[in-house]
Write a protein that holds these residues in place. Structure first.
Motif, PDB file in Angstrom:
ATOM      1  N   UNK A  33       0.799  -1.220   0.000  1.00  0.00           N
ATOM      2  CA  UNK A  33       0.000   0.000   0.000  1.00  0.00           C
ATOM      3  C   UNK A  33       0.826   1.262   0.000  1.00  0.00           C
ATOM      4  N   UNK A  34       0.228   2.303   0.573  1.00  0.00           N
ATOM      5  CA  UNK A  34       0.871   3.617   0.625  1.00  0.00           C
ATOM      6  C   UNK A  34       0.518   4.302   1.939  1.00  0.00           C
ATOM      7  N   UNK A  35       1.412   5.174   2.368  1.00  0.00           N
ATOM      8  CA  UNK A  35       1.190   5.953   3.577  1.00  0.00           C
ATOM      9  C   UNK A  35       1.582   7.397   3.275  1.00  0.00           C
ATOM     10  N   UNK A  36       0.842   8.349   3.822  1.00  0.00           N
ATOM     11  CA  UNK A  36       1.190   9.755   3.641  1.00  0.00           C
ATOM     12  C   UNK A  36       0.666  10.588   4.796  1.00  0.00           C
ATOM     13  N   UNK A  37       1.288  11.739   4.958  1.00  0.00           N
ATOM     14  CA  UNK A  37       0.923  12.690   5.996  1.00  0.00           C
ATOM     15  C   UNK A  37      -0.175  13.585   5.441  1.00  0.00           C
ATOM     16  N   UNK A  38      -1.110  14.029   6.307  1.00  0.00           N
ATOM     17  CA  UNK A  38      -2.183  14.928   5.869  1.00  0.00           C
ATOM     18  C   UNK A  38      -2.236  16.160   6.766  1.00  0.00           C
ATOM     19  N   UNK A  39      -2.894  17.177   6.253  1.00  0.00           N
ATOM     20  CA  UNK A  39      -3.147  18.394   7.027  1.00  0.00           C
ATOM     21  C   UNK A  39      -4.494  18.930   6.560  1.00  0.00           C
ATOM     22  N   UNK A  40      -5.504  18.773   7.412  1.00  0.00           N
ATOM     23  CA  UNK A  40      -6.857  19.233   7.111  1.00  0.00           C
ATOM     24  C   UNK A  40      -7.349  20.091   8.270  1.00  0.00           C
ATOM     25  N   UNK A  41      -8.495  20.759   8.127  1.00  0.00           N
ATOM     26  CA  UNK A  41      -9.019  21.528   9.255  1.00  0.00           C
ATOM     27  C   UNK A  41      -9.255  20.664  10.498  1.00  0.00           C
ATOM     28  N   UNK A  42      -9.599  19.401  10.297  1.00  0.00           N
ATOM     29  CA  UNK A  42      -9.825  18.497  11.424  1.00  0.00           C
ATOM     30  C   UNK A  42      -8.512  18.014  12.034  1.00  0.00           C
ATOM     31  N   UNK A  86     -12.246   8.065  -2.528  1.00  0.00           N
ATOM     32  CA  UNK A  86     -12.387   9.500  -2.270  1.00  0.00           C
ATOM     33  C   UNK A  86     -13.457   9.750  -1.218  1.00  0.00           C
ATOM     34  N   UNK A  87     -14.612   9.138  -1.386  1.00  0.00           N
ATOM     35  CA  UNK A  87     -15.724   9.349  -0.448  1.00  0.00           C
ATOM     36  C   UNK A  87     -15.352   8.918   0.968  1.00  0.00           C
ATOM     37  N   UNK A  88     -14.764   7.744   1.111  1.00  0.00           N
ATOM     38  CA  UNK A  88     -14.405   7.235   2.436  1.00  0.00           C
ATOM     39  C   UNK A  88     -13.275   8.050   3.045  1.00  0.00           C
ATOM     40  N   UNK A  89     -12.247   8.352   2.276  1.00  0.00           N
ATOM     41  CA  UNK A  89     -11.147   9.168   2.781  1.00  0.00           C
ATOM     42  C   UNK A  89     -11.641  10.545   3.214  1.00  0.00           C
ATOM     43  N   UNK A  90     -12.511  11.136   2.427  1.00  0.00           N
ATOM     44  CA  UNK A  90     -13.077  12.431   2.803  1.00  0.00           C
ATOM     45  C   UNK A  90     -13.802  12.347   4.142  1.00  0.00           C
ATOM     46  N   UNK A  91     -14.604  11.313   4.313  1.00  0.00           N
ATOM     47  CA  UNK A  91     -15.321  11.135   5.578  1.00  0.00           C
ATOM     48  C   UNK A  91     -14.356  10.947   6.747  1.00  0.00           C
ATOM     49  N   UNK A  92     -13.299  10.182   6.525  1.00  0.00           N
ATOM     50  CA  UNK A  92     -12.353   9.894   7.598  1.00  0.00           C
ATOM     51  C   UNK A  92     -11.476  11.086   7.969  1.00  0.00           C
ATOM     52  N   UNK A  93     -10.983  11.815   6.982  1.00  0.00           N
ATOM     53  CA  UNK A  93      -9.999  12.846   7.303  1.00  0.00           C
ATOM     54  C   UNK A  93     -10.525  14.273   7.244  1.00  0.00           C
ATOM     55  N   UNK A  94     -11.636  14.491   6.607  1.00  0.00           N
ATOM     56  CA  UNK A  94     -12.226  15.827   6.616  1.00  0.00           C
ATOM     57  C   UNK A  94     -13.276  15.928   7.712  1.00  0.00           C
ATOM     58  N   UNK A  95     -13.899  14.803   8.058  1.00  0.00           N
ATOM     59  CA  UNK A  95     -14.939  14.818   9.079  1.00  0.00           C
ATOM     60  C   UNK A  95     -16.167  15.535   8.575  1.00  0.00           C
ATOM     61  N   UNK A  96     -17.085  15.741   9.483  1.00  0.00           N
ATOM     62  CA  UNK A  96     -18.285  16.491   9.144  1.00  0.00           C
ATOM     63  C   UNK A  96     -17.927  17.968   9.134  1.00  0.00           C
ATOM     64  N   UNK A  97     -17.873  18.539   7.969  1.00  0.00           N
ATOM     65  CA  UNK A  97     -17.435  19.936   7.838  1.00  0.00           C
ATOM     66  C   UNK A  97     -18.332  20.902   8.587  1.00  0.00           C
ATOM     67  N   UNK A  98     -19.562  20.455   8.915  1.00  0.00           N
ATOM     68  CA  UNK A  98     -20.475  21.309   9.677  1.00  0.00           C
ATOM     69  C   UNK A  98     -19.998  21.492  11.113  1.00  0.00           C
ATOM     70  N   UNK A  99     -19.207  20.533  11.611  1.00  0.00           N
ATOM     71  CA  UNK A  99     -18.725  20.610  12.982  1.00  0.00           C
ATOM     72  C   UNK A  99     -17.553  21.574  13.124  1.00  0.00           C
TER      73      UNK A  99
END
Length: 103
Positions: A33-42, A86-99
């Motif tokens: 697989x692959x691994x990477x660092x992220x930086x999101x508002x969450x 994309x959909x699952x990753x968005x849910x996992x790392x972006x979270x609920x943007x309303x929060x």
């Protein structure tokens, strides 16, 4: 083509801006697989994503942080088909943007 390149290509083909939007950096090719660092508002600092191809030919995703040499798993998801990445990753790392409140 390595599994890491295949995964990143599948993400890119579905949404060419996704990796940039997640602040993805420090990519590491793993044997399965692959691994990477992220930086999101969450997740602002030190959070990584690992995407592994499992024996069922689907992906397992782990969002984790390394603190003091220990791995702290924050979120996981398994049995993900390539067209759901994309959909699952968005849910996992972006979270609920309303929060997330921006002031």
């Amino acid at each position: 083509m390595t599994i890491a390149k295949t995964i990143l290509n599948q993400i890119y083909v579905q949404d060419r801006h996704a990796l940039l939007a997640w602040g993805a950096s420090e990519f590491v090719a793993l044997p399965d697989g692959v691994q990477f660092k992220i930086r999101t508002p969450l997740y602002q600092r030190g959070v990584r994503v690992k995407i592994i191809l499992n024996s069922m030919d689907t992906y397992d995703i782990e969002v984790f942080r390394i603190t003091n040499g220990k791995v702290l798993t924050l979120k996981t998801s398994s049995g993900i088909y390539f067209d759901m990445l994309i959909e699952i990753l968005d849910d996992l790392i972006e979270g609920d943007k309303k929060e997330i409140a921006f002031f």
